[in-house]
Scaffold this motif. Structure first.
Motif, mmCIF file in Angstrom:
data_model
loop_
_atom_site.group_PDB
_atom_site.id
_atom_site.type_symbol
_atom_site.label_atom_id
_atom_site.label_comp_id
_atom_site.label_asym_id
_atom_site.label_seq_id
_atom_site.Cartn_x
_atom_site.Cartn_y
_atom_site.Cartn_z
ATOM 1 N N ILE A 89 -0.370 9.096 10.174
ATOM 2 C CA ILE A 89 -0.858 8.696 8.837
ATOM 3 C C ILE A 89 -2.191 9.391 8.566
ATOM 4 C CG2 ILE A 89 -1.627 6.728 7.460
ATOM 5 C CD1 ILE A 89 0.193 4.986 9.261
ATOM 6 N N ILE A 90 -2.284 10.117 7.431
ATOM 7 C CA ILE A 90 -3.569 10.735 7.124
ATOM 8 C C ILE A 90 -4.341 9.976 6.034
ATOM 9 C CG2 ILE A 90 -3.429 13.158 7.825
ATOM 10 C CD1 ILE A 90 -2.488 13.695 4.884
ATOM 11 N N TRP A 91 -3.641 9.171 5.288
ATOM 12 C CA TRP A 91 -4.337 8.480 4.191
ATOM 13 C C TRP A 91 -3.588 7.205 3.846
ATOM 14 C CZ3 TRP A 91 -8.849 8.344 1.900
ATOM 15 C CH2 TRP A 91 -8.974 7.784 0.631
ATOM 16 N N GLU A 92 -4.335 6.155 3.590
ATOM 17 C CA GLU A 92 -3.713 4.903 3.150
ATOM 18 C C GLU A 92 -4.507 4.380 1.969
ATOM 19 O OE1 GLU A 92 -2.031 2.358 6.790
ATOM 20 O OE2 GLU A 92 -4.177 2.732 6.886
ATOM 21 N N GLU A 93 -3.836 3.782 1.029
ATOM 22 C CA GLU A 93 -4.575 3.144 -0.055
ATOM 23 C C GLU A 93 -3.845 1.870 -0.467
ATOM 24 O OE1 GLU A 93 -4.860 6.209 -2.987
ATOM 25 O OE2 GLU A 93 -2.718 6.242 -3.366
ATOM 26 N N THR A 102 1.659 13.146 7.809
ATOM 27 C CA THR A 102 1.670 14.604 8.021
ATOM 28 C C THR A 102 3.000 14.982 8.666
ATOM 29 O OG1 THR A 102 0.709 14.269 10.177
ATOM 30 C CG2 THR A 102 -0.831 14.745 8.391
ATOM 31 N N THR A 124 5.835 5.239 1.496
ATOM 32 C CA THR A 124 5.395 6.278 2.426
ATOM 33 C C THR A 124 5.705 7.649 1.826
ATOM 34 O OG1 THR A 124 5.855 4.820 4.276
ATOM 35 C CG2 THR A 124 5.647 7.172 4.783
ATOM 36 N N LYS A 147 0.818 -1.210 0.000
ATOM 37 C CA LYS A 147 0.000 0.000 0.000
ATOM 38 C C LYS A 147 0.850 1.257 0.000
ATOM 39 C CE LYS A 147 -0.673 -0.157 5.004
ATOM 40 N NZ LYS A 147 -1.626 -0.242 6.086
ATOM 41 N N ARG A 148 0.147 2.371 -0.156
ATOM 42 C CA ARG A 148 0.769 3.682 -0.016
ATOM 43 C C ARG A 148 0.239 4.311 1.247
ATOM 44 N NH1 ARG A 148 1.549 6.728 -5.670
ATOM 45 N NH2 ARG A 148 2.764 5.071 -6.611
ATOM 46 N N GLN A 149 1.103 4.940 2.019
ATOM 47 C CA GLN A 149 0.614 5.682 3.175
ATOM 48 C C GLN A 149 1.164 7.104 3.099
ATOM 49 O OE1 GLN A 149 1.908 3.448 6.606
ATOM 50 N NE2 GLN A 149 4.034 4.073 6.435
ATOM 51 N N TYR A 150 0.322 8.048 3.465
ATOM 52 C CA TYR A 150 0.701 9.464 3.413
ATOM 53 C C TYR A 150 0.765 9.965 4.847
ATOM 54 C CZ TYR A 150 -0.390 8.999 -1.510
ATOM 55 O OH TYR A 150 -0.393 8.584 -2.815
#
Ligand code: FAD
Length: 405
Positions: A102-106, A97, A212, A92-95
């Motif tokens: 983590i604010i977003w995972e896909e 801050t 990340t 997955k990708r994790q974003y």
């Protein structure tokens, strides 16, 4: 190796093909054409002395390549080990801050293999006696029925088809198109590799199996695990590969960054160990102000970061009679697309298909081949620019300037 068909069946003599450049696109084209019965030779400028080849005209330094469908297919067709066996899976990708949360995972499953590994797999199946290192092509003469290729050591090679696979600074392109030069995109990629065993187990776990990202003001950082220096995939033996896209304006500022410790100005790549300490120190200050702690830590931990300025390049034509351009010699697309190598693979596969379909008629095959390759290159170029713009990369921000020192 699987041989698909032989175009010598339609021609009394095998087609003689010379390829300038023996990196990804040169090797893929060499293999694809060798397999259809062409008499192919690859001439590579660099003398690799054993291992590390180039990556975008530079040393690979353990860079990872996302295995796109085209690469997978190409490897399978040439009997090369399945990427899963030599690659690393990212689920997955994790974003994150600025404070590291983590604010977003896909979910974006993908396999990455090391650049070196891919190169060595390709080299292993391409006949050694047809791959010549330390051979620099300096120009060519084109006529209706052949091409005469000139080398630095004054040798000549006559062929039916010359392929320019000589990368972003292509000699072949410069002889054909005067005004198609790479355009600096306004930002650079700082890069580094850290041994996984240097990281604490919590940190290593946080970054394992994912990409990340952190998007800051007109900058982006990302990291992911790549195999160890000898292809190791075991936990603790891998490396963390990080990139920091950072705006640097063209001219004085870029020159300051790209001037190495010996005063030489590099253009397309600043290798490990050559970045001046003053420049690294200035970046540490910027990192402290703008990056999440974890990325500051990566920058601190990296003994010898290196730099890759980002360029765009497109050509109006890829075919000139019996000469064609492939890979980065024709289109340099931004790394956000992760498509540089799959583009090179597609150029190669479709060239071989075209030659087969035309029964070895080089000029007819190239005419058919060109429009689709141009469309793909232009599409990826636009995609790369769009992705860069989305993160405001290359757009001026803030007061930071790297000074000449
Ligand atoms: C930061 C960054 C990250 C990237 N990440 C990825 C990724 O994850 N996945 C991906 O697919 N792509 C990625 N790319 C793009 C990828 O590196 C290139 O698209 C790919 O290397 C192009 O291969 P090529 O063979 O066309 O050119 P090059 O790799 O540049 O090779 C050209 C070769 O030609 C040789 N040569 C040059 N001149 C001559 C001459 N006159 N005579 C003989 N030989 C010559 C050179 O020595 C070199 O070996 C990335 C690029 C950058 C900048």
């Amino acid at each position: 190796m699987q041989v698909k068909a032989d175009i010598t069946q339609q021609n009394s003599q095998p087609l003689r093909v010379v390829i300038a450049g023996g990196s990804m696109s040169g090797l893929c084209a060499g293999l694809a054409l060798h397999c259809i019965g062409c008499d192919v030779e690859i001439f590579e400028r660099a003398s690799y002395q054993g291992v590390t080849p180039t990556f975008g005209s530079v040393q690979s330094h353990g860079a990872a390549v996302v295995v796109q469908m085209e690469i997978n297919q190409f490897l399978a067709e040439h009997g090369i080990s399945i990427p899963e066996a030599v690659g690393m899976t990212s689920c997955k990708r994790q974003y994150i801050t600025g404070d590291g949360s983590i604010i977003w995972e896909e979910s974006t499953p993908q396999v990455m293999i090391s650049w070196d590994m891919l190169y060595h797999q390709l080299r292993k199946v391409f006949p050694d006696e047809r791959y010549h290192q330390g051979n620099s092509v300096i120009g060519f003469q084109l006529s209706d029925d052949c091409v005469v290729v000139h080398f630095e050591d004054e040798r000549e090679e006559k062929c039916d088809l010359l392929i320019g696979a000589d990368g972003v600074d292509s000699t072949i392109r410069q002889q054909l198109i005067l005004n198609a030069m790479p355009q600096y995109a306004g930002y650079i990629a700082w890069r580094g590799l850290i041994d996984e065993n240097v990281l604490s187990s919590d940190v290593a776990k946080f970054f394992a199996d994912k990409f990340t990202f952190f998007n800051g003001p007109s900058m982006q950082t990302l990291c992911y695990l790549v195999p160890g220096p000898n292809g190791e995939l075991d936990e603790g033996k891998r490396r963390l590969n990080w990139l920091w896209y950072f705006n640097v304006s063209d001219g004085e500022e870029l020159n300051a960054v790209m001037t190495n410790h010996q005063g030489r100005v590099r253009r397309f790549f600043m290798p490990q160990g050559e970045v001046r300490e003053e420049v690294v120190q200035q970046m540490r200050v910027v990192a402290k102000r703008y990056l999440p702690e974890i990325f500051q830590y990566f920058f601190e931990l990296t003994d010898k970061p290196f730099i890759q300025p980002i360029y765009d390049l497109s050509v109006p034509r890829m075919v000139f009679g019996r000469v064609c351009l492939i890979g980065d010699a024709a289109f340099v697309v931004r790394p956000h697309t992760a498509a540089g190598i799959s583009k090179a693979v597609t150029n190669a596969i479709e060239l071989a298909q075209g030659l087969q379909e035309s029964g070895g008629d080089v000029v007819a095959a190239l005419e058919q081949w060109e429009p689709i390759q141009l469309a793909m290159g232009n599409y990826l170029k636009v995609l790369g620019v769009t992705l860069g713009n989305r993160s405001r990369l290359g757009h001026p921000f803030g007061e930071f300037k790297i000074h000449g020192c």
